[in-house]
Design a protein around this motif. Structure first.
Motif, short mmCIF file in Angstrom:
data_model
loop_
_atom_site.label_atom_id
_atom_site.label_comp_id
_atom_site.label_asym_id
_atom_site.label_seq_id
_atom_site.Cartn_x
_atom_site.Cartn_y
_atom_site.Cartn_z
N GLY A 1 -66.33 43.23 59.86
CA GLY A 1 -65.42 43.18 60.99
C GLY A 1 -64.18 42.36 60.73
N ALA A 2 -64.20 41.48 59.73
CA ALA A 2 -63.01 40.71 59.38
C ALA A 2 -62.17 41.51 58.40
CB ALA A 2 -63.41 39.37 58.76
N ASP A 3 -60.87 41.56 58.66
CA ASP A 3 -59.99 42.30 57.76
C ASP A 3 -59.74 41.54 56.47
OD1 ASP A 3 -59.26 44.70 59.38
OD2 ASP A 3 -58.63 43.15 60.78
N ALA A 4 -59.83 40.21 56.53
CA ALA A 4 -59.65 39.39 55.32
C ALA A 4 -60.17 37.99 55.60
CB ALA A 4 -58.18 39.34 54.91
N LEU A 5 -60.45 37.26 54.53
CA LEU A 5 -60.87 35.87 54.62
C LEU A 5 -59.74 34.98 54.13
CD1 LEU A 5 -64.47 36.08 53.07
CD2 LEU A 5 -63.75 36.54 55.43
N ILE A 6 -59.48 33.89 54.86
CA ILE A 6 -58.48 32.92 54.44
C ILE A 6 -59.21 31.75 53.79
CG2 ILE A 6 -56.64 31.38 55.20
CD1 ILE A 6 -56.10 33.28 57.50
N CYS A 7 -58.96 31.54 52.51
CA CYS A 7 -59.64 30.49 51.74
C CYS A 7 -58.60 29.52 51.18
CB CYS A 7 -60.44 31.10 50.59
SG CYS A 7 -61.67 32.32 51.12
N THR A 8 -59.01 28.28 51.01
CA THR A 8 -58.10 27.26 50.48
C THR A 8 -58.02 27.39 48.97
OG1 THR A 8 -58.64 25.76 52.27
CG2 THR A 8 -57.65 24.79 50.31
N ALA A 9 -56.80 27.46 48.46
CA ALA A 9 -56.60 27.55 47.01
C ALA A 9 -57.20 26.32 46.35
CB ALA A 9 -55.11 27.65 46.69
N GLY A 10 -57.95 26.55 45.28
CA GLY A 10 -58.59 25.45 44.58
C GLY A 10 -60.06 25.30 44.93
N ASP A 11 -60.49 25.93 46.05
CA ASP A 11 -61.89 25.84 46.46
C ASP A 11 -62.68 27.03 45.93
OD1 ASP A 11 -61.31 23.55 47.73
OD2 ASP A 11 -61.49 24.33 49.76
N VAL B 1 -50.89 28.77 42.53
CA VAL B 1 -51.23 30.06 43.14
C VAL B 1 -52.39 30.67 42.37
CG1 VAL B 1 -50.39 32.36 43.69
CG2 VAL B 1 -48.85 30.40 43.85
N PRO B 2 -53.50 31.00 43.03
CA PRO B 2 -54.63 31.60 42.31
C PRO B 2 -54.23 32.87 41.59
CG PRO B 2 -55.27 30.92 44.52
CD PRO B 2 -53.78 30.81 44.46
N ARG C 1 -43.22 30.99 47.15
CA ARG C 1 -42.85 32.39 46.94
C ARG C 1 -42.22 32.59 45.56
NH1 ARG C 1 -38.84 34.77 51.30
NH2 ARG C 1 -37.53 33.16 50.34
N ALA C 2 -41.41 31.61 45.15
CA ALA C 2 -40.77 31.71 43.84
C ALA C 2 -41.79 31.64 42.71
CB ALA C 2 -39.73 30.61 43.68
N ALA C 3 -42.91 30.93 42.97
CA ALA C 3 -43.93 30.75 41.93
C ALA C 3 -45.09 31.73 42.07
CB ALA C 3 -44.47 29.33 41.99
N ALA C 4 -45.07 32.54 43.10
CA ALA C 4 -46.24 33.35 43.43
C ALA C 4 -46.34 34.64 42.65
CB ALA C 4 -46.26 33.65 44.93
N GLY C 5 -45.34 34.96 41.87
CA GLY C 5 -45.44 36.15 41.02
C GLY C 5 -45.59 37.45 41.78
N ARG D 1 -54.71 30.09 51.08
CA ARG D 1 -53.90 29.09 51.77
C ARG D 1 -53.56 27.98 50.78
NH1 ARG D 1 -55.35 26.22 57.57
NH2 ARG D 1 -53.62 24.71 57.55
N CYS D 2 -52.26 27.74 50.58
CA CYS D 2 -51.81 26.84 49.53
C CYS D 2 -51.06 25.64 50.09
CB CYS D 2 -50.90 27.58 48.55
SG CYS D 2 -51.65 29.04 47.79
N ALA D 3 -51.50 24.45 49.73
CA ALA D 3 -50.78 23.22 50.09
C ALA D 3 -49.57 23.08 49.17
CB ALA D 3 -51.70 22.02 49.95
#
Length: 231
Positions: free
Chosen positions: A28-38, A59-60, A79-83, A52-54
């Motif tokens: 039922g969830a369209d996507a999961l929001i996870c913390t980058a690095g976890d 960027v994973p 955004r500049a580093a996100a490729g 989610r990136c601090a």
């Protein structure tokens, strides 16, 4: 005559994203929001992932959608580093403090009246990585920087737990009708979701993993999704 455009708009439902403490799949969830690095091993999860990136975090690898904390400047850097990943700035929003002041009677009587500044009656302020500004100015800057979607987290709604901030959503859409809006804070039931699901401008609702039991996410879906891309 049936207004087909209005009917399509009413039948469109926003994506439902879950802020997940783990990367198991929730039906039922369209996507999961996870913390980058976890745990980048989550890339093997069946559900699409939003990272989610601090500020300053890497960027994973393979990330397609990233949420940027820390303000619009940090979002632009990410955004500049996100490729090529799609970047969505996240901001904390709260109702603006109401201001009152004296005004001299225009009739020349010499009397002054103490009144509410109407500009603060329905306004909202944001914390853009420590920079305090109005919601209107923040949305205008986000659009100027080229962001297509933004995530608004309502501190007021989160504090009361009485449902998503429909007034914030309406205000943001009036101010920036061309921006796609993610909304979080206060939503804890299926009724909360339905109450705002067809509001204009809304592209995604975000709920915490703790709210899954009351929103119905996690149960087998009753109907097929509309097939819109999410992450």
């Amino acid at each position: 005559m049936v207004d087909e455009a209005a009917t399509d708009a009413a039948n469109t439902r926003p994506s439902l994203f879950v802020e997940a403490g783990s990367t198991e799949t929730f039906a039922g969830a369209d996507a999961l929001i996870c913390t980058a690095g976890d745990g980048e091993a989550a890339a093997a999860a069946a559900a699409p992932l939003i990272w989610r990136c601090a500020p300053g975090s890497a960027v994973p690898a393979g990330a397609r959608v990233c949420v940027a904390d820390g303000g619009l400047g940090a979002a632009a850097q990410l955004r500049a580093a996100a490729g090529g990943a799609f970047v969505v700035p996240r901001v904390e929003v709260q109702r603006a403090a109401r201001r009152y002041g004296f005004a001299t009677d225009a009739s020349g009587s010499g009397f002054s009246t103490y009144h509410l500044d109407p500009a603060t009656a329905a306004g909202f302020d944001v914390d853009d990585g420590g920079r305090q500004m109005s919601l209107a100015d923040w949305l205008a800057e986000a659009a100027r920087l080229g962001f297509a979607e933004v995530w608004l987290h309502s501190r007021d709604a989160a504090a009361t737990g009485r449902g998503f901030a429909a007034d914030l959503l309406a205000r943001a859409h009036r101010l920036a009708p061309h921006l796609g809006l993610w909304l979080s804070g206060g939503g804890a039931s299926a009724e909360d979701i339905e109450r705002v699901a067809s509001r204009p401008g809304l592209v995604a609702l975000v709920v915490p993993q703790a709210a899954l039991a009351t929103t119905g996410v996690g149960d087998p879906p009753d109907t097929e999704t509309d097939g819109r891309p999410t992450a």
